[in-house]
Design a protein around this motif. Structure first.
Motif, PDB file in Angstrom:
ATOM      1  N   SER A  23      54.823  56.383  19.106  1.00 21.85           N
ATOM      2  CA  SER A  23      55.707  56.188  20.541  1.00 21.85           C
ATOM      3  C   SER A  23      55.980  57.530  21.447  1.00 21.85           C
ATOM      4  N   ASP A  26      52.667  58.221  23.184  1.00 16.18           N
ATOM      5  CA  ASP A  26      52.563  57.695  24.300  1.00 16.18           C
ATOM      6  C   ASP A  26      53.385  58.310  25.650  1.00 16.18           C
ATOM      7  N   GLN A  27      55.033  58.394  24.810  1.00 10.38           N
ATOM      8  CA  GLN A  27      55.146  59.488  25.795  1.00 10.38           C
ATOM      9  C   GLN A  27      54.934  60.564  26.313  1.00 10.38           C
ATOM     10  N   TYR A  29      51.345  61.273  26.412  1.00  6.75           N
ATOM     11  CA  TYR A  29      50.792  60.840  27.570  1.00  6.75           C
ATOM     12  C   TYR A  29      51.195  60.490  28.856  1.00  6.75           C
ATOM     13  N   GLN A  30      52.628  59.876  29.068  1.00  6.08           N
ATOM     14  CA  GLN A  30      52.176  59.163  30.248  1.00  6.08           C
ATOM     15  C   GLN A  30      53.068  60.454  30.878  1.00  6.08           C
ATOM     16  N   GLN A  31      53.539  61.547  30.240  1.00  4.89           N
ATOM     17  CA  GLN A  31      54.268  62.279  30.695  1.00  4.89           C
ATOM     18  C   GLN A  31      53.120  63.855  31.157  1.00  4.89           C
ATOM     19  N   GLN A  32      52.009  63.756  30.577  1.00  6.68           N
ATOM     20  CA  GLN A  32      50.700  64.391  30.920  1.00  6.68           C
ATOM     21  C   GLN A  32      50.771  64.172  32.603  1.00  6.68           C
ATOM     22  N   LYS A  33      50.248  62.418  32.393  1.00  3.91           N
ATOM     23  CA  LYS A  33      49.614  61.630  33.917  1.00  3.91           C
ATOM     24  C   LYS A  33      50.416  62.004  35.135  1.00  3.91           C
ATOM     25  N   GLN A  34      52.171  61.964  34.681  1.00  2.00           N
ATOM     26  CA  GLN A  34      53.352  62.157  35.600  1.00  2.00           C
ATOM     27  C   GLN A  34      53.294  64.206  35.895  1.00  2.00           C
ATOM     28  N   GLU A  37      50.163  63.769  38.231  1.00  4.40           N
ATOM     29  CA  GLU A  37      50.289  63.618  39.966  1.00  4.40           C
ATOM     30  C   GLU A  37      51.074  64.805  40.457  1.00  4.40           C
TER      31      GLU A  37
END
Length: 70
Positions: A23, A26-27, A29-34, A37
């Protein structure tokens, strides 16, 4: 508490920790993507601002003047 019960408790805790780690991964990964961007957006905005200021060097002198009604 028998050794079998202790082993079962350890396996349950290990499974819970593995779920937590997944978990958290995953969090992250999402933060790094943001973050990526947002960096791209900042870079684009900086380029756009630099282009706007270089295109309007002559108009920039009028930007700081007071309007005639003052």
């Amino acid at each position: 508490m028998s050794a079998e019960h202790r082993l079962i408790d350890i396996e349950i805790k290990l499974t819970a920790l593995e779920d937590l780690v997944q978990s958290l991964n995953d969090q992250v990964y999402q933060q790094q993507k943001q973050i990526d961007e947002l960096r791209a957006l900042c870079t684009a905005l900086i380029k756009r601002l630099e282009a706007a200021t270089s295109d309007s060097d002559s108009a920039d002198s009028y930007a700081h003047e007071k309007p005639p009604h003052y």
